[in-house]
Motif scaffolding. Structure first.
Motif, PDB file in Angstrom:
ATOM      1  N   GLY A   1       0.814  -1.209   0.000  1.00 24.09           N
ATOM      2  CA  GLY A   1       0.000   0.000   0.000  1.00 24.09           C
ATOM      3  C   GLY A   1       0.848   1.260   0.000  1.00 24.09           C
ATOM      4  O   GLY A   1       0.530   2.237  -0.681  1.00 24.09           O
ATOM      5  N   ALA A   2       1.963   1.237   0.740  1.00 27.85           N
ATOM      6  CA  ALA A   2       2.823   2.417   0.840  1.00 27.85           C
ATOM      7  C   ALA A   2       3.484   2.752  -0.488  1.00 27.85           C
ATOM      8  O   ALA A   2       3.627   3.925  -0.843  1.00 27.85           O
ATOM      9  N   ILE A   3       3.903   1.727  -1.230  1.00 24.63           N
ATOM     10  CA  ILE A   3       4.515   1.981  -2.544  1.00 24.63           C
ATOM     11  C   ILE A   3       3.509   2.628  -3.482  1.00 24.63           C
ATOM     12  O   ILE A   3       3.825   3.579  -4.210  1.00 24.63           O
ATOM     13  N   GLU A   4       2.267   2.138  -3.452  1.00 26.92           N
ATOM     14  CA  GLU A   4       1.236   2.733  -4.300  1.00 26.92           C
ATOM     15  C   GLU A   4       0.909   4.152  -3.846  1.00 26.92           C
ATOM     16  O   GLU A   4       0.709   5.046  -4.674  1.00 26.92           O
ATOM     17  N   VAL A   5       0.882   4.379  -2.540  1.00 30.93           N
ATOM     18  CA  VAL A   5       0.617   5.722  -2.013  1.00 30.93           C
ATOM     19  C   VAL A   5       1.706   6.693  -2.445  1.00 30.93           C
ATOM     20  O   VAL A   5       1.427   7.797  -2.937  1.00 30.93           O
ATOM     21  N   ALA A   6       2.970   6.278  -2.270  1.00 29.57           N
ATOM     22  CA  ALA A   6       4.080   7.157  -2.659  1.00 29.57           C
ATOM     23  C   ALA A   6       4.062   7.432  -4.160  1.00 29.57           C
ATOM     24  O   ALA A   6       4.316   8.556  -4.604  1.00 29.57           O
ATOM     25  N   SER A   7       3.744   6.398  -4.946  1.00 30.51           N
ATOM     26  CA  SER A   7       3.686   6.575  -6.409  1.00 30.51           C
ATOM     27  C   SER A   7       2.571   7.532  -6.797  1.00 30.51           C
ATOM     28  O   SER A   7       2.760   8.417  -7.643  1.00 30.51           O
ATOM     29  N   SER A   8       1.411   7.361  -6.188  1.00 28.64           N
ATOM     30  CA  SER A   8       0.254   8.173  -6.549  1.00 28.64           C
ATOM     31  C   SER A   8       0.393   9.604  -6.052  1.00 28.64           C
ATOM     32  O   SER A   8      -0.009  10.552  -6.731  1.00 28.64           O
ATOM     33  N   THR A   9       0.961   9.771  -4.868  1.00 26.35           N
ATOM     34  CA  THR A   9       1.198  11.118  -4.341  1.00 26.35           C
ATOM     35  C   THR A   9       2.152  11.878  -5.248  1.00 26.35           C
ATOM     36  O   THR A   9       1.939  13.051  -5.563  1.00 26.35           O
ATOM     37  N   ASN A  10       3.199  11.191  -5.685  1.00 28.14           N
ATOM     38  CA  ASN A  10       4.152  11.843  -6.578  1.00 28.14           C
ATOM     39  C   ASN A  10       3.555  12.127  -7.943  1.00 28.14           C
ATOM     40  O   ASN A  10       4.068  12.981  -8.676  1.00 28.14           O
ATOM     41  N   GLY A  11       2.498  11.398  -8.309  1.00 27.14           N
ATOM     42  CA  GLY A  11       1.808  11.686  -9.565  1.00 27.14           C
ATOM     43  C   GLY A  11       1.254  13.099  -9.607  1.00 27.14           C
ATOM     44  O   GLY A  11       1.106  13.703 -10.673  1.00 27.14           O
ATOM     45  N   GLN A  12       0.949  13.659  -8.406  1.00 29.18           N
ATOM     46  CA  GLN A  12       0.440  15.027  -8.345  1.00 29.18           C
ATOM     47  C   GLN A  12       1.528  16.069  -8.584  1.00 29.18           C
ATOM     48  O   GLN A  12       1.239  17.243  -8.804  1.00 29.18           O
ATOM     49  N   LEU A  13       2.790  15.616  -8.527  1.00 30.35           N
ATOM     50  CA  LEU A  13       3.910  16.525  -8.786  1.00 30.35           C
ATOM     51  C   LEU A  13       4.331  16.513 -10.242  1.00 30.35           C
ATOM     52  O   LEU A  13       5.224  17.255 -10.645  1.00 30.35           O
ATOM     53  N   THR A  14       3.691  15.645 -11.037  1.00 33.00           N
ATOM     54  CA  THR A  14       4.111  15.431 -12.416  1.00 33.00           C
ATOM     55  C   THR A  14       3.408  16.389 -13.368  1.00 33.00           C
ATOM     56  O   THR A  14       2.173  16.424 -13.419  1.00 33.00           O
TER      57      THR A  14
END
Length: 875
Positions: free
Chosen positions: A281-294
């Motif tokens: 879950g944490a890997i997906e959270v970190a990936s998705s959160t960083n998607g907002q920086l893209t």
């Protein structure tokens, strides 16, 4: 917040099945069509033909936009506590009608309202209070309690800021009911301010584009392509999750939406390959959160940042690109280190492995081919545009149709992709080539968007409009064309399916915009409060007092406050809240302590930490969403996700002090070197915090990796220790400096100098404050013109140079608002700092840093080989 998200959120954030389902769907469809109409040229053409006024100005568009958003919000998100089915439906409809009336009232009586500006009637006050109450209820129902509490506190401060309840430093004169209602509802300083204007003109079209792209099948295509490319690697599903979330970030406006769409597939697969529920879950959270920086959407906040900082959208994308790239490369590397430590394997793929040379050659060939095609197309457009813009437009459409038909023809040779990964695909991953061939046409609308923004330099709204039209065309035609190319009988069903997909996509885009429109509306209350009361002044004083003048401590405090303020808020509201309060603090306190950074860097700083609140316990909504899928503990998931995001948290600190990381005003070669060193710095930092590179780190290796990372991020830090960065000159010598072109000013190739002003504080005239500003002198102008253009209004008094208050619109007008120019003590130009251009290049510190990094790598490689040999001997 879409319905698909609501099942994964805490109870207080859930939306229930709406009572007016069909009506809501129809209104959503109308809203999307209205926004497309607004962005197009049709209203202008039809106005000329029909002689009717079909064109809406910016303020009118905002009023209608919020009418749609509020009405839908109050219909789609019913009261959390049910009373009676009939009464509940009536209250929903009644509140929605009131909210729409409060917005439409401003549109219908716009002329009367403008004629009595600042003098509201009782009807004006009634509709203002009604609108504010309705938007408060809509915020509570759709976005939860945190944002409502924040907005209510600001309104309370506006109304009762004069009470003894507030500390002396926070007090202000307060506002009457008439003044407050006019400020927040009847003009453009409150609800209908800049934030809602950006939502109306730009955010909606980008969110709509993302919804249509998702509905066309592009989202499923990106996920499958990521798995086909990376699934066979060690921990492949986790690495595919990082890439898929990054691709989703191109068009997604929500980290929670990212978690829900990609995490549904990736999290169970990560658990299957050996990750714990919390780590998956944490890997997906970190990936998705960083998607907002893209870039280009950045959680729909990119347009707000551009508007608030007065930086062009094109430049903003350029500034945000490298930090986003470095962050994703680092996350991919962290996942790789976790995989190594856990000893995981990838999914099976029976296609023969390609050599590195083969892959590299294919990449170079593909990159060169695409670059050549782009260059040729750009040349054709430039050439034809010299003759006729209409011909260029027809050429662009023709090229799009040719490429689209070719891509659809290729896709028709393959079966359509199934939704999600089938058992067959899990046991034997499909080849990259076969998956890629099914969806090349999905890339064309994205290419249209990026081409319009980056190459043609169209406005963001117009770029999103053309991209939306292109994906609408894809939705309507892809099924019939595939049927035709497969030599099947062409029936009405493919056309019907395309139309249904389009309608659902238009409805989904509007549904996704409900919370954004409400959030940007209520965020206008916060912005309006700051502009009316100067609330950021006492927050700045508080931060300055607590930090005791330490720049680093000040930034840490602002970062922490941004995390707190951002908890439980969607991306756009999150950014608006933290930027309204925290960005002026960094600018003000930083300038007083010698830190001068571009405003866009300051806004990106608070934006990054506001986004990181999505996985920060105890209110990390993205962590709750991921935990609902992984069946793990949401708090542990959030903590683990934030530990992965530490690498993202250091980036804002670095680009505040080193704006090269944002590619700010640097050349191509310097930019290329910066990209390489920033990525290496992130990898070194990740190895340090994970305590692993090839094998487990020694203590000294971890320390060295941290130093290497810092040196690559901030080489100027070490250079400043060796050589002074400035020539320091007394302020009273400024006239001598600018009289002669053959003076020390010529040592500065940019003709810029940093100056320090000292004078009485605007809010406390008995207190002296200092502030640093950048001044630009034009050497080709006469002396008086140089001073005037630089925004300096100087008088000589004995040995002091006194600065008079700048006129509005001049270079230093905004910056100098810190000072009280009418106090007993004058504002003095104290010191002049001129950059030294004869210093060593700061890049010289890259050499030892990279050499030590290589030595650590080789040393760990030797230790691993030794360990493997020992294990083999034991066997």
């Amino acid at each position: 917040m879409m319905k698909s998200e609501s099942i994964l959120l805490p109870r207080k954030y859930k939306s229930r099945e709406p009572s007016f389902g069909k009506a809501i769907s129809f209104i959503c469809l109308l809203w999307s069509l209205f926004q497309l109409w607004l962005a197009s040229d049709f209203p202008f053409y039809l106005s000329e033909i029909t002689k009717l006024n079909l064109v809406f100005n910016s303020q009118e568009a905002r009023q209608i936009h919020l009418a749609f958003g509020l009405g839908l919000g109050l219909l789609a998100y019913p009261a959390i506590n049910k009373i009676n089915p009939i009464l509940d439906k009536f209250s929903q409809f009644f509140l929605a009608a009131l909210a729409v009336s409060a917005c439409i009232y401003l549109y219908i009586y716009k002329l009367d309202i403008s004629n009595r500006a600042g003098l509201p009637t009782s009807i004006d006050v009634f509709f203002s209070i009604t609108g504010m109450i309705c938007i408060g209820i809509a915020v509570y129902r759709s976005l939860g309690l945190p944002l409502l509490i924040v907005a209510s506190l600001f309104i309370f401060y506006v109304m009762f800021g004069h009470l003894d309840f507030f500390p002396e430093s926070m007090k202000w004169k307060g506002a009457s009911l008439n003044k407050a209602s006019w400020h927040f509802w009847m003009q453009t300083e409150g609800v209908f301010g800049v934030a809602l204007g950006v939502s109306t003109s730009m955010i909606f079209l980008f969110v709509l584009f993302g919804a249509l792209l998702e509905k066309s099948g592009a989202g499923n295509y990106f996920i499958k392509l990521s798995f086909a490319t990376l699934g066979h690697l060690r921990g492949g599903p986790a690495k595919a999750a990082v890439v898929a979330s990054g691709l989703s970030g191109i068009y997604s406006g929500s980290s929670i939406a990212n978690v829900v769409t990609t995490g549904t597939f990736t999290i169970p697969l990560m658990k299957k390959t050996g990750f714990s529920s919390e780590k998956a879950g944490a890997i997906e959270v970190a990936s998705s959160t960083n998607g907002q920086l893209t870039p280009p959407v950045m959680g729909a906040a990119a347009f707000l940042i551009s508007e608030f900082t007065d930086v062009s959208y094109f430049d903003l994308i350029k500034y945000a690109a490298l930090p986003a790239l470095a962050s994703y490369v680092a996350l991919f590397y962290i996942v790789h280190l976790e995989v190594i430590k856990l000893g995981l394997k990838g999914l099976k793929r029976n296609t023969p492995a390609r050599s590195f040379l083969n892959k590299f050659t294919s990449f170079i060939f593909g990159f060169t081919a695409l670059g050549s095609i782009g260059f040729i197309i750009n040349f054709l457009f430039s050439w034809t545009n010299n003759f006729s813009s209409t011909f260029t437009f027809l050429l662009a459409i023709s090229l799009f149709l040719i490429l689209y038909l070719f891509c659809i023809w290729i896709a028709s040779k393959k079966p359509d992709l199934e939704i999600g990964l089938t058992d067959k695909e899990l046991n034997n991953l499909p080849s990259v080539k076969s998956v890629a061939a099914t969806g090349y046409h999905y890339l064309l609308p994205i290419v249209v968007l990026l081409w319009c923004v980056l190459i043609s330099r169209l406005s963001p709204s117009l770029s999103a409009y053309w991209a939306s039209l292109s994906i609408i065309f894809v939705l309507l035609t892809q099924n019939p064309l595939k049927t035709f190319f497969r030599y099947k009988k062409l029936t009405f069903d493919p056309f019907k399916q395309g139309a249904l997909d389009l309608i659902e996509g238009l409805q989904k885009g509007a549904r996704s915009m409900i919370t954004i429109s409400i959030a940007t509306g209520i965020a206008g209350v916060i912005i309006g409060t700051v502009s009316l009361t100067g609330a950021h002044q006492f927050i700045g004083e508080f931060v300055e007092t607590v930090s005791s003048g330490s720049l680093v401590l000040m930034l840490v405090l602002v970062a922490f406050m941004s995390l707190i303020l951002g908890m439980g808020l969607p991306t756009t509201a999150n950014y608006i809240v933290v930027s309204s309060l925290m960005a002026p603090v960094i600018v003000m306190v930083g300038a007083q302590n010698g830190l001068i950074v571009p405003l866009v860097a300051v806004h990106l700083f608070v934006f990054y930490f506001g986004i990181l609140a999505d996985d920060t316990p105890p209110v990390g909504l993205a962590a709750f969403a991921a935990a609902a899928i992984s069946k793990g503990d949401p708090i542990k998931t959030g903590i683990q996700g934030f530990s992965y995001d530490i690498r993202t948290a250091i980036l804002p600190f670095m680009f505040i002090f080193n704006t090269d990381i944002l590619l700010f005003n640097i050349g191509f070669i310097s930019g290329l070197l910066t990209i390489i060193t920033v990525v290496l710095a992130m990898l070194a930092f990740c190895s340090a915090i994970q305590n692993h590179m090839i094998v487990k780190n020694k203590i000294y290796e971890t320390i060295l990796l941290v130093v290497i990372s810092f040196s690559l991020f901030r080489p100027d830090f070490w250079l400043d220790k060796i050589q002074e960065p400035f020539h320091k000159i007394q302020g009273n010598q400024i006239f001598e400096l600018i009289k002669d072109n053959n003076n020390i000013l010529n040592l500065n190739k940019n003709n810029t100098v940093r100056v320090e002003f000292v004078g009485p504080d605007f809010d406390n005239p008995d207190k002296l404050v200092s502030q640093n500003s950048i001044i630009i002198f034009d050497k080709n102008e006469p002396v008086n013109k140089r001073i005037e253009k630089a925004g300096l209004f100087l008088n000589v008094n004995d040995n002091d140079i006194i600065m008079d208050e700048p006129f509005p619109g001049t270079a230093l007008f905004q910056e100098m608002k810190t000072f009280d120019f009418y106090a007993d003590k004058p504002v003095i130009l104290k010191t002049i700092y001129i950059n030294k251009n004869d210093r060593l290049p700061k890049e010289i510190f890259f050499i030892p840093s990279i050499l030590v990094f290589i030595l650590i790598y080789l040393n760990q490689h030797r230790r691993r080989n030794k360990h493997n040999r020992t294990q083999n001997e034991k066997k």
